[in-house]
Write an enzyme that holds these catalytic residues in place. Sequence first.
Site, mmCIF file in Angstrom:
data_model
loop_
_atom_site.group_PDB
_atom_site.id
_atom_site.type_symbol
_atom_site.label_atom_id
_atom_site.label_comp_id
_atom_site.label_asym_id
_atom_site.label_seq_id
_atom_site.Cartn_x
_atom_site.Cartn_y
_atom_site.Cartn_z
ATOM 1 N N LYS A 5 -15.260 2.758 6.861
ATOM 2 C CA LYS A 5 -14.024 3.549 6.831
ATOM 3 C C LYS A 5 -14.337 4.959 7.353
ATOM 4 O O LYS A 5 -15.230 5.637 6.834
ATOM 5 C CB LYS A 5 -13.528 3.605 5.381
ATOM 6 C CG LYS A 5 -12.051 3.830 5.227
ATOM 7 C CD LYS A 5 -11.680 3.620 3.769
ATOM 8 C CE LYS A 5 -10.240 3.932 3.500
ATOM 9 N NZ LYS A 5 -9.965 3.979 2.064
HETATM 10 C C1 E4P Z 1 -6.975 3.438 0.823
HETATM 11 O O1 E4P Z 1 -7.533 3.037 1.778
HETATM 12 C C2 E4P Z 1 -6.572 4.842 0.620
HETATM 13 O O2 E4P Z 1 -7.703 5.655 0.539
HETATM 14 C C3 E4P Z 1 -5.734 4.920 -0.617
HETATM 15 O O3 E4P Z 1 -4.743 3.915 -0.535
HETATM 16 C C4 E4P Z 1 -5.122 6.277 -0.871
HETATM 17 O O4 E4P Z 1 -4.230 6.171 -1.951
HETATM 18 P P1 E4P Z 1 -3.664 7.443 -2.757
HETATM 19 O O5 E4P Z 1 -2.774 8.219 -1.856
HETATM 20 O O6 E4P Z 1 -2.914 6.852 -3.923
HETATM 21 O O7 E4P Z 1 -4.884 8.242 -3.187
#
Ligand code: E4P
Length: 218
Positions: free
Chosen positions: A87
């Site tokens: 990622k």
């Molecule tokens: C996933 O890949 C993201 O990092 C995550 O969904 C972010 O979610 P949030 O906005 O609830 O922190």
Amino acid sequence: MKFFLDTANLKQIQEVQNLGILDGVTTNPSLIAKEGIKGDVNIKQRYIDICNLVGGDVSAEVIATDFEEIIKEGEELAKLHHQIIVKVPMIKEGIKAINYFSKNGIKTNCTLIFSAGQALLAAKAGATYVSPFIGRLDDIGESGIDLITQICNIFKLHSFDTQVLAASIRSKEHIIQCAEAGADVVTTPLAPILELLKHDLTDKGLTKFLEDHAKNNS
Ligand code: E4P
């Protein structure tokens, strides 16, 4: 549409895995911190443990923001397990790194996407997934779902292989709207998935069926 769980919590991952509907997992540094996991060795071990629980892709995020460091970190993460997706944040150095990874057989998830332009750049660079953040856009008064629809349309129109992974999910409505918009994947905390199970008429109907069955057999 694939269902990913957005957590580093093994118990929650096991719970959804037991339902037979789990296609993968996404994590980020905040989710790792939430589990109290500290240190490089422990964090990497958690990624391996998650991979061993689920059959599909598991996103592990790089901390580096400089090209060379992103490559070093990403290659280390990718070596941990064949299910690891590296990622990478949506920054200039990140786009360069995604392009490098794509040419070297390493799958990527471009995170922190908040516009169609960012998604387009990540797809051009060869990202396996782009992660537009729905909830965080809703938080600032914009429509996260409109962005998912826009990106899905662009990718379809131009036949990009990059998959739209809708992130920052806050409710069951978000999941349903993502399905309607044509998202390839939705990554969600546990609660919205469990909300999908519920309907008052299901509960009332089941109570009545069980009452009638008991009467028939008394
Ligand atoms: C996933 O890949 C993201 O990092 C995550 O969904 C972010 O979610 P949030 O906005 O609830 O922190």
